[in-house]
Write a protein that holds these residues in place. Structure first.
Motif, mmCIF file in Angstrom:
data_model
loop_
_atom_site.group_PDB
_atom_site.id
_atom_site.type_symbol
_atom_site.label_atom_id
_atom_site.label_comp_id
_atom_site.label_asym_id
_atom_site.label_seq_id
_atom_site.Cartn_x
_atom_site.Cartn_y
_atom_site.Cartn_z
ATOM 1 N N ALA A 723 50.504 62.427 49.988
ATOM 2 C CA ALA A 723 50.106 61.659 48.808
ATOM 3 C C ALA A 723 49.296 60.427 49.167
ATOM 4 N N LEU A 724 49.121 60.168 50.440
ATOM 5 C CA LEU A 724 48.482 58.932 50.884
ATOM 6 C C LEU A 724 47.117 58.684 50.251
ATOM 7 N N PRO A 725 46.220 59.679 50.184
ATOM 8 C CA PRO A 725 44.916 59.427 49.547
ATOM 9 C C PRO A 725 45.046 59.004 48.078
ATOM 10 N N PHE A 726 45.993 59.600 47.360
ATOM 11 C CA PHE A 726 46.173 59.255 45.953
ATOM 12 C C PHE A 726 46.806 57.877 45.807
ATOM 13 N N MET A 727 47.693 57.516 46.735
ATOM 14 C CA MET A 727 48.277 56.177 46.715
ATOM 15 C C MET A 727 47.191 55.121 46.934
ATOM 16 N N LYS A 728 46.292 55.380 47.867
ATOM 17 C CA LYS A 728 45.197 54.446 48.118
ATOM 18 C C LYS A 728 44.293 54.327 46.894
ATOM 19 N N LYS A 729 44.066 55.462 46.227
ATOM 20 C CA LYS A 729 43.222 55.432 45.034
ATOM 21 C C LYS A 729 43.899 54.634 43.924
ATOM 22 N N LEU A 730 45.219 54.843 43.743
ATOM 23 C CA LEU A 730 45.944 54.092 42.728
ATOM 24 C C LEU A 730 45.910 52.604 43.043
ATOM 25 N N MET A 737 42.151 46.748 37.727
ATOM 26 C CA MET A 737 42.778 46.412 36.453
ATOM 27 C C MET A 737 43.421 45.027 36.480
ATOM 28 N N GLY A 738 43.315 44.330 37.599
ATOM 29 C CA GLY A 738 43.926 43.008 37.696
ATOM 30 C C GLY A 738 45.419 43.054 37.914
ATOM 31 N N LEU A 739 45.913 44.169 38.438
ATOM 32 C CA LEU A 739 47.345 44.337 38.680
ATOM 33 C C LEU A 739 47.637 44.287 40.168
ATOM 34 N N GLU A 740 48.761 43.721 40.492
ATOM 35 C CA GLU A 740 49.189 43.618 41.881
ATOM 36 C C GLU A 740 50.149 44.712 42.264
ATOM 37 N N GLU A 741 51.010 45.112 41.327
ATOM 38 C CA GLU A 741 52.054 46.088 41.642
ATOM 39 C C GLU A 741 52.272 47.064 40.493
ATOM 40 N N VAL A 758 55.525 46.515 36.391
ATOM 41 C CA VAL A 758 54.078 46.273 36.356
ATOM 42 C C VAL A 758 53.876 44.773 36.533
ATOM 43 N N LYS A 759 53.166 44.389 37.600
ATOM 44 C CA LYS A 759 52.983 42.969 37.881
ATOM 45 C C LYS A 759 51.506 42.642 38.003
ATOM 46 N N ALA A 760 51.097 41.593 37.298
ATOM 47 C CA ALA A 760 49.700 41.161 37.349
ATOM 48 C C ALA A 760 49.450 40.361 38.620
ATOM 49 N N ALA A 761 48.201 40.367 39.051
ATOM 50 C CA ALA A 761 47.815 39.606 40.235
ATOM 51 C C ALA A 761 47.852 38.116 39.935
ATOM 52 N N GLU A 762 47.938 37.332 40.974
ATOM 53 C CA GLU A 762 47.899 35.885 40.806
ATOM 54 C C GLU A 762 46.563 35.468 40.212
ATOM 55 N N ARG A 763 46.568 34.316 39.550
ATOM 56 C CA ARG A 763 45.333 33.786 38.990
ATOM 57 C C ARG A 763 45.339 32.267 39.127
ATOM 58 N N LYS A 764 44.216 31.656 38.874
ATOM 59 C CA LYS A 764 44.107 30.207 38.980
ATOM 60 C C LYS A 764 44.193 29.575 37.599
ATOM 61 N N ASN A 765 44.880 28.438 37.524
ATOM 62 C CA ASN A 765 44.944 27.723 36.261
ATOM 63 C C ASN A 765 43.735 26.801 36.128
ATOM 64 N N ILE A 766 43.739 25.969 35.107
ATOM 65 C CA ILE A 766 42.547 25.156 34.837
ATOM 66 C C ILE A 766 42.306 24.106 35.911
ATOM 67 N N THR A 767 43.352 23.792 36.695
ATOM 68 C CA THR A 767 43.169 22.814 37.779
ATOM 69 C C THR A 767 42.830 23.483 39.099
ATOM 70 N N GLY A 768 42.754 24.819 39.088
ATOM 71 C CA GLY A 768 42.399 25.535 40.302
ATOM 72 C C GLY A 768 43.576 25.944 41.153
ATOM 73 N N GLY A 773 51.198 35.979 38.579
ATOM 74 C CA GLY A 773 50.893 36.816 37.423
ATOM 75 C C GLY A 773 52.172 37.187 36.682
ATOM 76 N N TRP A 774 52.022 37.610 35.448
ATOM 77 C CA TRP A 774 53.175 38.040 34.663
ATOM 78 C C TRP A 774 53.795 39.307 35.260
ATOM 79 N N LYS A 775 55.039 39.534 34.916
ATOM 80 C CA LYS A 775 55.758 40.723 35.390
ATOM 81 C C LYS A 775 56.414 41.399 34.200
ATOM 82 N N MET A 776 56.114 42.686 34.018
ATOM 83 C CA MET A 776 56.700 43.462 32.938
ATOM 84 C C MET A 776 57.518 44.598 33.537
ATOM 85 N N VAL A 777 58.710 44.837 32.997
ATOM 86 C CA VAL A 777 59.588 45.909 33.465
ATOM 87 C C VAL A 777 59.933 46.801 32.281
ATOM 88 N N TYR A 778 59.876 48.094 32.512
ATOM 89 C CA TYR A 778 60.241 49.078 31.485
ATOM 90 C C TYR A 778 61.335 49.964 32.061
#
Length: 915
Positions: A723-730, A737-741, A758-768, A773-778
């Motif tokens: 599954a390694l090629p598909f994992m790399k593609k995902l 998509m701006g997602l980390e996990e 589902v976890k979003a990647a880190e981002r910078k606030n207005i001060t830099g 990132g937010w974290k959502m669990v289902y």
């Protein structure tokens, strides 16, 4: 049984707050399976040592029914049904030998009609039902409109694909569950029906409930499936049903000119011909007496078609001497031409000649066609070849059922649309105006008049199909179109008038909700003493509205109901794409109701990934339709296949289904994206991925009672190296998509059931500064378990199933589901910022029974609820307003939802219906 409470607030239970702490003690559990034996004694708490002596002191059934388990890494405990989690509960159920129903038919007194239920057509007789095509939503539509399914004997497919058969799995499961013995049904279709049946076997366990009847050329010379029509009429014409009431035959259309359709050739489509028998003329006793006959048995012989000797004259009396003229039986054609190539084949098909009414038709025994239901799309019916074919039926009533926009003008599912519109009035921030309402202003040009102008004036009358439009076939005096069953138009203005009349103070409540945003939206602050702080999580700092939105498309369990569809969650990342978490039947229809026709197509185009929690039908049977629609929309456009992540059995279904219809997808096992699997990918040591013995965490680790459930020989761990090629593609897709996990973790429900992070990647606030990132669990479907708590730690939002109310804990354990209190406690134990409850039992048709005292960080979900991450801080504040909105809504539908269908639906007058 209706649920009420002393305060008169429907759905909200005034249970006292409990000191119960999640997993700190096992539940006291008594019989959770029906049995004549006395209840087992209370069980002691199991410990991590799993002392063999204590195990052997219990019976196997007592050990398996409900196990209290302490994972090795914790002293916590939880209760679950081990046999269900292992998939062994099915063998406890007696096998049903479902046989076809036999009915006494009376062609003379039969009332019959055709009714269109877009894109399905129902042929009704007083004691029989025939369904032509079983698209998604058919079962839900029939439930709402009280169309009786218990008399369905035959289902006919005009093509074998997700468009025509998307609702078939759910319909078959429902029919099998009616009454003690269940109902069997014949399913008819061209020879590629075999592929669909093979695919469904992976999740429909009782194969005996459906008898498949394929016809046409065999798919394989070694195929042992019996083919219908060996009596050798024209090679493409097959008689399927021929009884006292109706004759149904099929004419195959197989285009000789192939069009591009992915990697597959153009599909076979079918014309179905429904012919009712001729009715003998009326017997005239005066003529009989004039011919020397005494009243008696000879009258009956003549009426049955036999000649008799006169009693007083030396003559033979024939039926024609005493019977009036016979009435020809009506003929209805159901035509499905998906492409212009099919239309050209239709025009030249020799099997159709006996049905033409054109002057040049010199066929002996030519039959008069009374009605033609066109399932073909407008692009085909407007083509010159199709128009030429239609001219050959000068007196037939044409019903155009392939014009989707007409059927989307007004809500098909009125009950759920009414609730959605009411919620939109109360809180448009979380319940945006449904796309269905806006289409009223766009599609009004598509009406019967404008459609008629598309066709030549030499044709018979052409009208657009409407939901529950009826064409009556018997009695002959009522032959023709009947609009009496078409529901009155439901508009948003009408719903608002009803709401304000019923609850006048609702307008002031709406203003109060608006002030929640006006006063809080800018500074993003709510006093929450239970958090020990007054600010929202740092991941929500200056978050944009185009960051992420959660759209709950389906919030019910088991099967669709009037008010809630089955599970699907749309994660809208706006310009970065989108993903689905679970995809129950009707997900595409729900997208259309939320976004409108064009908006739904755009939502499907943007799908990059679909994650499926487990193999139960209410979580994945909408998948094939979504993938097929995505393939259609992206045809000719450069794009990547969708990535589908799901349990291993889902791959078996998709592999079998793709022999039927190209889905343009790539598959990854949920076990390929566990924390350990991702760590192995990052370490670029694929050879060690498969040797990791702890990829699934402590819940299924060596020595735990769940080990045998998850790692049985029949369910080996996935080889991550392949599954390694598909994992790399995902991983690449997630980055885009701006997602980390995207991490799957095992839960306790059935074999290979998962939750997801589902976890979003880190981002910078207005001060830099970098902020997380937010974290959502289902949760998927699950009992509360340590893995669920561990995965949810620090989550911004947890979407957790809450199938049962707190009083039904025994049923929750027996079926490996959670109660509302248990779901809330998972969030509390994990320190979740917001918890959203979903997947409610259909016994709660509109709003579940909950204890308000535990809901300070929680909200309940409704279909079409849209939670923008920028608004999530307000979410719990909305809950009290639901009490006002639903205060007069008693659980009047509850007994109806749980009652056997024979008592649920009153007998209606049968005819031909269009939905």
């Amino acid at each position: 049984m209706a649920h009420q409470n002393p305060g008169g607030l429907f759905g909200f239970s005034p249970l006292k707050s409990s000191s119960f702490s999640l997993f700190r003690r096992p539940f006291s559990l008594y019989p959770i399976f029906a049995s004549s034996s006395p209840p087992p004694p209370p069980r002691r708490k199991w410990t991590t040592s799993f002392e063999e002596q204590n195990r052997k002191s219990r019976s196997p059934m007592e050990r398996d029914k409900a196990t209290s388990f302490n994972p090795p890494s914790s002293s916590d405990s939880f209760e679950f049904n081990k046999r269900r989690a292992a998939g062994l509960d099915k063998i406890d159920k007696p096998k049903k030998n479902l046989k076809r129903n036999t009915r006494t038919l009376n062609p003379t007194n039969t009332i019959a009609y055709v009714q269109d239920t877009s894109p399905s057509v129902l042929l009704f007789f007083d004691k029989q039902r025939f369904i032509f095509n079983a698209g998604e939503g058919l079962q839900r539509f029939c439930t709402e409109h009280k169309i009786k399914l218990s008399k369905v004997d035959h289902i006919f497919l005009s093509r074998v694909c997700s468009e025509t058969a998307g609702g078939l799995p759910g319909l078959l499961l429902t029919l099998a569950g009616i009454g003690e013995e269940g109902l069997s049904v014949n399913v008819w279709g061209p020879s590629d029906l075999k592929y669909l049946v093979d695919a469904m076997r992976s999740f429909i366990p009782r194969a005996a409930m459906v008898h498949t009847r394929s016809f046409g050329p065999s798919l394989n010379t070694s195929d042992s499936t019996p083919q219908i029509g060996s009596s050798k009429p024209p090679m493409d014409h097959y008689v399927l049903v021929d009884d006292e009431v109706v004759k149904i035959s099929a004419i195959l259309l197989e285009p000789s000119r192939l069009e591009e359709s992915g990697s597959k050739t153009v599909e076979t489509s079918v014309i179905y011909v429904c012919e009712l028998p001729e009715i003998n003329g009326k017997f005239d006793p005066k003529k009989a007496m004039a011919l020397g006959l005494r009243a008696g048995p000879k009258y009956s012989y003549l009426q049955s078609g036999q000649s008799v000797k006169s009693d007083f004259k030396d003559i033979t009396v024939h039926p024609s001497d005493v019977m009036g003229p016979s009435v020809l039986g009506p003929v209805v054609l159901l035509v499905d031409c998906p492409t212009e190539s099919h239309a050209e084949e239709l025009l030249s098909n020799p099997s159709m000649k006996s049905y033409y009414s054109c002057p040049d038709n010199s066929e002996d025994g030519a039959k008069l066609v009374n009605c033609i239901i066109h399932l073909s799309p407008a692009s085909v019916t407007n083509s010159s070849a199709y128009q030429c074919w239609m001219k050959r039926f000068q007196s037939a009533q044409h019903i155009l059922a392939g014009h989707e926009a007409k059927n989307m003008e007004f809500p098909i599912l009125r009950a759920s649309s009414r609730i959605t519109a009411r919620l939109n009035y109360l809180c448009p921030q979380f319940f945006p105006a449904p796309g269905i309402w806006s289409s009223q202003h766009v599609n009004n040009s598509i009406n019967s008049t404008s459609l008629s102008k598309c066709f030549d004036s030499n044709l018979g009358e052409s009208i657009s199909a409407e939901n529950l439009l009826k064409f009556t076939l018997r009695p002959h005096g009522n032959l023709g179109v009947d609009r009496s069953c078409i529901p009155s138009r439901l508009t948003s203005l009408r719903v608002m008038d009803e709401l304000l009349s019923e609850i006048p103070e609702i307008s002031s409540k709406t203003e109060e909700i608006k002030r929640l945003w006006n006063g809080l939206h800018n500074k993003m602050m709510i006093e929450e003493p239970w958090l020990g702080e007054s600010t929202v999580p740092s991941c929500l700092e200056n978050i944009r509205r185009d960051d992420m939105e959660i759209v709950l498309l389906g919030t019910g369990s088991s099967q669709p109901s009037k008010y809630r569809n089955v599970t699907a969650i749309y994660i809208d990342l706006f310009s970065s794409g989108s993903m689905l978490l679970d995809c129950g039947e009707g997900t595409l229809g729900q997208l259309k109701r939320r976004y409108g026709l064009e908006g739904a197509d755009e939502a499907v185009r943007n799908l990059r990934c679909i994650w499926i929690s487990h193999i139960h039908a209410d979580h994945h049977t909408g998948l094939a339709r979504i993938l097929a629609r995505r393939r259609e929309l992206l045809k000719g456009v450069a794009h990547e296949p969708a990535i589908v992540v799901g349990p291993r059995p889902l791959k078996n279904f998709l592999d079998a289904y793709q022999r039927l219809e190209d889905l343009n997808m790539e598959f990854l096992d949920c076990r390929n994206i566990t924390t350990t699997s991702w760590a192995s990918l990052e370490a670029t040591r694929p050879e060690k991925i498969t040797s990791s013995g702890n990829a699934e965490g402590s819940l299924f680790s060596k020595g735990s009672p769940m080990q045998s459930i998850y790692k049985r020989p029949s369910s080996p761990l996935t080889d991550n190296s392949s599954a390694l090629p598909f994992m790399k593609k995902l991983k690449k897709v997630l980055g885009e998509m701006g997602l980390e996990e995207l991490i799957s973790f095992p839960v306790v429900h059935c074999p290979q059931a998962f939750g997801v992070v589902v976890k979003a990647a880190e981002r910078k606030n207005i001060t830099g500064d970098e902020i997380p990132g937010w974290k959502m669990v289902y949760s998927g479907d699950t009992r509360p378990c340590p893995e669920m708590v561990e995965a949810s730690k620090g989550a911004t939002v947890l979407i957790h199933e809450a199938t049962f109310e707190d009083a039904l804990i025994e049923e929750a354990v027996a079926k490996n589901h959670s109660t509302t209190k248990e779901a809330i406690d998972v969030g509390s134990s994990a320190g979740v910022y917001r918890t959203v409850l979903t997947h409610f039992s259909q016994r709660y048709p509109k709003i579940p029974v909950i204890d308000e005292s535990h809901m300070h960080k929680t909200c309940i979900a409704f279909d079409m609820m849209s939670i923008n991450m920028a608004d999530i801080h307000v979410l719990p504040k909305i809950l009290p307003y639901f009490k006002t909105l639903f205060r007069n809504q008693l659980v009047e539908d509850e007994e109806e939802e749980e009652t056997d269908e024979d008592s649920l639906i009153s007998d209606e007058v049968p005819s031909f219906f269009i939905n």
